[in-house]
Scaffold this motif. Structure first.
Motif, PDB file in Angstrom:
ATOM      1  N   GLY B  34      21.281 -93.033 -27.981  1.00 51.15           N
ATOM      2  CA  GLY B  34      20.399 -93.039 -26.971  1.00 51.15           C
ATOM      3  C   GLY B  34      20.690 -94.077 -25.956  1.00 51.15           C
ATOM      4  N   LYS B  35      22.004 -94.658 -26.047  1.00 50.10           N
ATOM      5  CA  LYS B  35      22.307 -95.560 -24.970  1.00 50.10           C
ATOM      6  C   LYS B  35      23.610 -95.317 -24.055  1.00 50.10           C
ATOM      7  CE  LYS B  35      22.697 -98.863 -28.221  1.00 50.10           C
ATOM      8  NZ  LYS B  35      22.630-100.143 -29.059  1.00 50.10           N
ATOM      9  N   GLY B  44      36.683-107.572 -14.131  1.00 45.80           N
ATOM     10  CA  GLY B  44      35.104-107.950 -14.299  1.00 45.80           C
ATOM     11  C   GLY B  44      34.259-106.550 -14.026  1.00 45.80           C
ATOM     12  N   ARG B  45      34.926-105.584 -13.461  1.00 47.05           N
ATOM     13  CA  ARG B  45      34.005-104.478 -13.237  1.00 47.05           C
ATOM     14  C   ARG B  45      33.565-104.056 -14.528  1.00 47.05           C
ATOM     15  NH1 ARG B  45      37.477 -99.901 -10.242  1.00 47.05           N
ATOM     16  NH2 ARG B  45      39.225-100.246 -11.720  1.00 47.05           N
ATOM     17  N   VAL B  46      32.439-103.151 -14.458  1.00 45.46           N
ATOM     18  CA  VAL B  46      31.891-102.434 -15.504  1.00 45.46           C
ATOM     19  C   VAL B  46      32.233-101.001 -15.354  1.00 45.46           C
ATOM     20  CG1 VAL B  46      29.924-101.764 -16.790  1.00 45.46           C
ATOM     21  CG2 VAL B  46      30.137-104.260 -15.830  1.00 45.46           C
ATOM     22  N   ILE B  47      33.176-100.589 -16.301  1.00 39.21           N
ATOM     23  CA  ILE B  47      33.509 -99.137 -16.430  1.00 39.21           C
ATOM     24  C   ILE B  47      32.939 -98.178 -17.278  1.00 39.21           C
ATOM     25  CG2 ILE B  47      35.770 -97.791 -16.772  1.00 39.21           C
ATOM     26  CD1 ILE B  47      37.401-100.528 -16.389  1.00 39.21           C
ATOM     27  N   VAL B  48      32.361 -97.201 -16.638  1.00 41.95           N
ATOM     28  CA  VAL B  48      31.656 -96.221 -17.745  1.00 41.95           C
ATOM     29  C   VAL B  48      32.078 -94.820 -17.563  1.00 41.95           C
ATOM     30  CG1 VAL B  48      29.281 -95.251 -18.171  1.00 41.95           C
ATOM     31  CG2 VAL B  48      29.581 -97.754 -17.330  1.00 41.95           C
ATOM     32  N   PRO B  49      32.416 -94.272 -18.668  1.00 39.39           N
ATOM     33  CA  PRO B  49      32.423 -94.323 -20.048  1.00 39.39           C
ATOM     34  C   PRO B  49      33.504 -95.442 -20.445  1.00 39.39           C
ATOM     35  CG  PRO B  49      32.631 -92.020 -19.741  1.00 39.39           C
ATOM     36  CD  PRO B  49      32.910 -92.729 -18.242  1.00 39.39           C
ATOM     37  N   GLU B  66      26.034-102.559 -21.766  1.00 40.27           N
ATOM     38  CA  GLU B  66      25.191-101.354 -21.984  1.00 40.27           C
ATOM     39  C   GLU B  66      24.612-101.397 -20.368  1.00 40.27           C
ATOM     40  OE1 GLU B  66      21.857-101.458 -25.044  1.00 40.27           O
ATOM     41  OE2 GLU B  66      20.979 -99.823 -23.652  1.00 40.27           O
ATOM     42  N   VAL B  67      24.787-100.153 -20.021  1.00 41.35           N
ATOM     43  CA  VAL B  67      24.406-100.076 -18.458  1.00 41.35           C
ATOM     44  C   VAL B  67      22.851 -98.941 -18.771  1.00 41.35           C
ATOM     45  CG1 VAL B  67      26.584-100.153 -17.456  1.00 41.35           C
ATOM     46  CG2 VAL B  67      25.717 -97.996 -18.101  1.00 41.35           C
ATOM     47  N   ALA B  68      22.237 -98.910 -17.479  1.00 39.93           N
ATOM     48  CA  ALA B  68      20.848 -97.757 -17.597  1.00 39.93           C
ATOM     49  C   ALA B  68      21.370 -96.575 -17.554  1.00 39.93           C
ATOM     50  CB  ALA B  68      20.338 -98.329 -16.048  1.00 39.93           C
ATOM     51  N   ASP B  69      20.310 -95.772 -18.001  1.00 41.32           N
ATOM     52  CA  ASP B  69      20.527 -94.297 -18.074  1.00 41.32           C
ATOM     53  C   ASP B  69      20.160 -93.580 -16.873  1.00 41.32           C
ATOM     54  OD1 ASP B  69      17.941 -94.137 -18.518  1.00 41.32           O
ATOM     55  OD2 ASP B  69      17.891 -92.876 -20.113  1.00 41.32           O
ATOM     56  N   GLU B  70      20.171 -94.391 -15.733  1.00 43.77           N
ATOM     57  CA  GLU B  70      19.662 -93.982 -14.530  1.00 43.77           C
ATOM     58  C   GLU B  70      20.676 -94.452 -13.430  1.00 43.77           C
ATOM     59  OE1 GLU B  70      15.366 -94.730 -13.990  1.00 43.77           O
ATOM     60  OE2 GLU B  70      15.332 -94.817 -11.811  1.00 43.77           O
ATOM     61  N   ALA B  95      28.102 -83.871 -10.584  1.00 44.85           N
ATOM     62  CA  ALA B  95      27.864 -85.190  -9.837  1.00 44.85           C
ATOM     63  C   ALA B  95      28.567 -86.139 -10.507  1.00 44.85           C
ATOM     64  CB  ALA B  95      26.311 -85.371  -9.439  1.00 44.85           C
ATOM     65  N   LEU B  96      29.374 -87.205  -9.541  1.00 46.81           N
ATOM     66  CA  LEU B  96      29.665 -88.456 -10.317  1.00 46.81           C
ATOM     67  C   LEU B  96      28.478 -89.250 -10.135  1.00 46.81           C
ATOM     68  CD1 LEU B  96      33.132 -88.641  -8.725  1.00 46.81           C
ATOM     69  CD2 LEU B  96      32.800 -88.214 -11.322  1.00 46.81           C
ATOM     70  N   VAL B  97      28.201 -90.037 -11.060  1.00 46.54           N
ATOM     71  CA  VAL B  97      26.917 -90.690 -11.279  1.00 46.54           C
ATOM     72  C   VAL B  97      27.214 -92.312 -11.412  1.00 46.54           C
ATOM     73  CG1 VAL B  97      24.515 -91.075 -12.311  1.00 46.54           C
ATOM     74  CG2 VAL B  97      25.586 -88.860 -11.642  1.00 46.54           C
ATOM     75  N   LYS B  98      26.946 -92.965 -10.486  1.00 46.02           N
ATOM     76  CA  LYS B  98      27.069 -94.594 -10.741  1.00 46.02           C
ATOM     77  C   LYS B  98      25.744 -95.099 -11.460  1.00 46.02           C
ATOM     78  CE  LYS B  98      29.599 -97.360  -8.043  1.00 46.02           C
ATOM     79  NZ  LYS B  98      29.921 -98.278  -6.766  1.00 46.02           N
ATOM     80  N   LEU B  99      25.777 -95.422 -12.666  1.00 49.37           N
ATOM     81  CA  LEU B  99      24.552 -95.868 -13.285  1.00 49.37           C
ATOM     82  C   LEU B  99      24.281 -97.328 -13.148  1.00 49.37           C
ATOM     83  CD1 LEU B  99      25.487 -94.111 -16.940  1.00 49.37           C
ATOM     84  CD2 LEU B  99      23.742 -93.390 -15.277  1.00 49.37           C
TER      85      LEU B  99
END
Ligand code: ZN
Lengths: 307, 145, 166
Positions: B34-35, B44-49, B66-70, B95-99
């Motif tokens: 659930g995360k 230094g950037r945070v890459i998701v996934p 860990e990043v937000a689910d929003e 959509a592309l979503v930047k969390l």
């Protein structure tokens, strides 16, 4: 831009395209087109030094269709051959590189596809990242829409056209290449490849700037795409024309665009550009694209020696 | 001689079993729990996934974040013809979503019933699947906040 | 260690199913071949250049790279050019069973079929065989119409006649 060790020219080409080929298989579609191209310069397959093709088995739903397609060239005695799971334009780039080695003077490049047999929007999703993207089965049209919207949001392109349905077409293209004097021997109007380069961007869409085409820009620089008289651009959706023109700095030149059958359309652009400028002394740029949201791009600069 | 050419329904079906590697594994493990887990890139950037190699330098990456689910929609398109296998069986937006906490965007479906209800900059939040198994489909879709 | 439930470990494997639907067409030449099978016939095509006869026909000579369209009707008799005896069970097949490459009379390519109605120990190169078909009412456009091949009462073919196909 680096110069070639050996000049390479497009000396002949042939193409066939239809929205949906009802009856013939890939080999049956390829045979007349390859024979047409060879016949234009009086060559037989046995005189071809290197054969290379571009196609994707997923499009025909037939595993190793690219091996089956060799029936169309007669691989006996055994031939020098290669295949790319990409548009045939990228196969042409491999042929140009192969011809630089100097072992052979001629090459046959062909591409084929019959995506009308499946659902192209779904089929293309298997080229996406298998862990975090492909399980969502994103349709190619939907992904192109992300690109169009990113262009709108950038405010750099004025009106950005809506995404059209993904073009589905079946077809084949064959191109004959020859080096230097061999090219001049085969035709009075060789079209010289003055530069060719291709670049690929990251697979993760979220890492890319979809509002521009960095790979087209770099490939254009690599190919030396300046002083262009005419452009032949491979664009799968209308908005992509704006991206390619921006990346190559095309403004006043006549631009001719087409999508063509998937895996064939790019090679067809190069062939059409060559046919159009043969004997004119003009210089054209031709492009090919592959992958989601134009992930991979090829730029070729062609010069039609004046007759 | 013209004869009717035969046509047959033909399905290609295969289930690939793939090793995830450490960082994609961490991302999928996170989804199961659930995360949403990304990683810190060489710059230094945070890459998701999360990815195993830096997209610019190709260095091995190992620091999970860990990043937000929003987050926020960075671009989107309308899908009026959902296809077999897609996250929703009614029209929706891709959509592309930047969390929040991430510097790159994730491809996802946004469950809105009309294109007028989404735009670039819309805030969206993940709706988790009832049963999570360690797959990208553990996020059933995003919803506009 | 007890068998109590533990927290699940990290995800290291993921299954990614692919499912793609097609309306497949085999092309003009192979459609003709399959239509012939539906009539209980085996047909091939002759290369206009090297004269080789291909079964199944694929619309081209893969040696010469030219189109083939001359239809050739074959008798359904042939010669075993090589074979193997399988001792491992396979769906629908009881071991030991024999799979053979057969050069059909009048063709220039071998095809793989089962050999039955015969002791596996008796199967040999050069053995003459014939196709055994399903009942006429069961004929469909499918190579499965030929259930298997069985020996016929003819002397073995001379090695010289099939040595190029071994
Ligand atoms: Zn032949």
């Amino acid at each position: 831009m680096k110069s070639f060790l050996r000049d390479v020219a497009i000396v002949a080409s042939a193409t066939f395209e239809t929205p949906s080929e009802p009856s013939r298989n890939e080999v049956e579609m390829l045979l007349p087109v390859i024979h047409d191209a060879l016949g234009q310069v009086g060559l037989s397959q046995g005189e071809i030094g290197f054969t290379v093709s571009g196609s994707s088995d997923y499009l025909q739903g037939y595993t190793f269709a690219f091996v089956g397609a060799l029936d169309a060239v007669g691989a006996w005695p055994p031939i020098r051959e290669s295949h790319l799971e990409m548009d045939g334009a990228f196969a042409l780039a491999e042929a140009v590189a192969y011809l630089q080695e100097g072992h052979v003077d001629t090459a046959l490049v062909y591409a084929f596809a019959r995506p009308s047999r499946g659902d192209l929007d779904r089929t293309l999703s298997v080229q996406l990242d298998p862990y975090t993207v492909a399980p969502l089965w994103p349709d190619a049209r939907g992904l192109a829409g992300l690109q169009a919207q990113a262009m709108r949001d950038s405010g750099r392109y004025g009106d950005v056209p809506d995404v059209t349905p993904t073009y589905v077409g079946d077809g084949v293209t064959a191109v004959i290449l020859a080096t230097g004097d061999r090219a001049r021997e085969l035709t009075k109007t060789p079209v010289w490849i003055r530069g060719i380069d291709h670049r690929i961007e990251a697979q993760m869409l979220g890492l890319r700037d979809l509002g521009s085409s960095a790979s087209t820009k770099l490939a254009g620089e690599g190919a030396g795409a300046t002083n262009i008289d005419e452009a032949y651009l491979h664009v799968l959706y209308p908005h992509q024309e704006l991206l390619v023109k921006d990346a190559l700095g095309l403004d006043r030149q006549p631009v001719n665009t087409a999508a063509g059958p998937m895996m064939v359309g790019g090679l067809e652009r190069l062939a059409t550009a060559a046919k159009s400028i043969a004997g004119t002394g003009k210089r054209a740029v031709a492009t090919a694209t592959s992958g989601a949201c134009m992930q991979q791009n090829l730029v070729a600069v062609l010069e039609g020696a004046a007759a | 001689m013209t004869e009717e050419v035969l046509v047959a329904d033909h399905t290609i079906e295969y289930t690939y079993t793939r090793s995830t590697g450490p960082m994609i594994g961490a991302f999928l493990t996170g989804l199961r729990d659930g995360k949403i887990v990304g990683c810190r890139g060489a710059d230094g950037r945070v890459i998701v996934p999360a990815v195993d190699y830096d997209p610019v330098t190709s260095e091995d990456l190992s620091e999970t974040v860990e990043v937000a689910d929003e987050g926020v929609v960075t671009t989107w398109s309308w899908n009026d013809r959902p296809l077999l296998g897609q996250p929703l069986d009614h029209p929706f937006a891709w959509a592309l979503v930047k969390l929040d906490g991430a510097d790159t965007s994730l491809l996802a479906a946004v469950d809105v019933d009309d294109p007028s209800k989404i735009s670039t900059g819309s805030r969206v939040k993940a709706r988790w699947a009832e049963e999570r198994v360690g797959s990208i489909t553990d996020i059933a879709a995003f919803e506009v906040v | 260690m007890s068998e109590t439930a533990e927290a699940p470990g990290p995800v290291t494997i993921v299954e990614t199913p692919i499912h793609l639907d097609y309306k497949f067409t085999p092309g003009v030449a192979q459609s003709r071949f399959l239509r012939a099978l539906e009539r209980g016939e085996i047909t091939g095509q002759r290369c206009p250049k090297c004269q080789k006869v291909y079964v199944p026909p694929r619309g081209a000579c893969s040696m010469c790279g030219v189109a083939t369209d001359e239809e050739v009707k074959l008798s359904g008799k042939g010669t075993i050019t090589t074979f193997c005896v399988t001792q491992i069970p396979s769906p629908g097949l009881v071991p030991p069973y024999v799979t053979a490459w057969i050069r059909l009379d009048g063709s220039d390519i071998t095809s793989m079929f089962l050999i039955q109605e015969c002791d596996p120990a008796e199967v040999r190169l050069g053995m003459r065989v014939e196709a055994v078909w399903v009942e006429e009412s069961e004929l469909v456009p499918d190579l499965g119409n030929i259930k298997y091949f069985r020996p016929i009462d003819e002397p073995d073919a001379e090695y010289e006649t099939y040595k190029d196909y071994v």
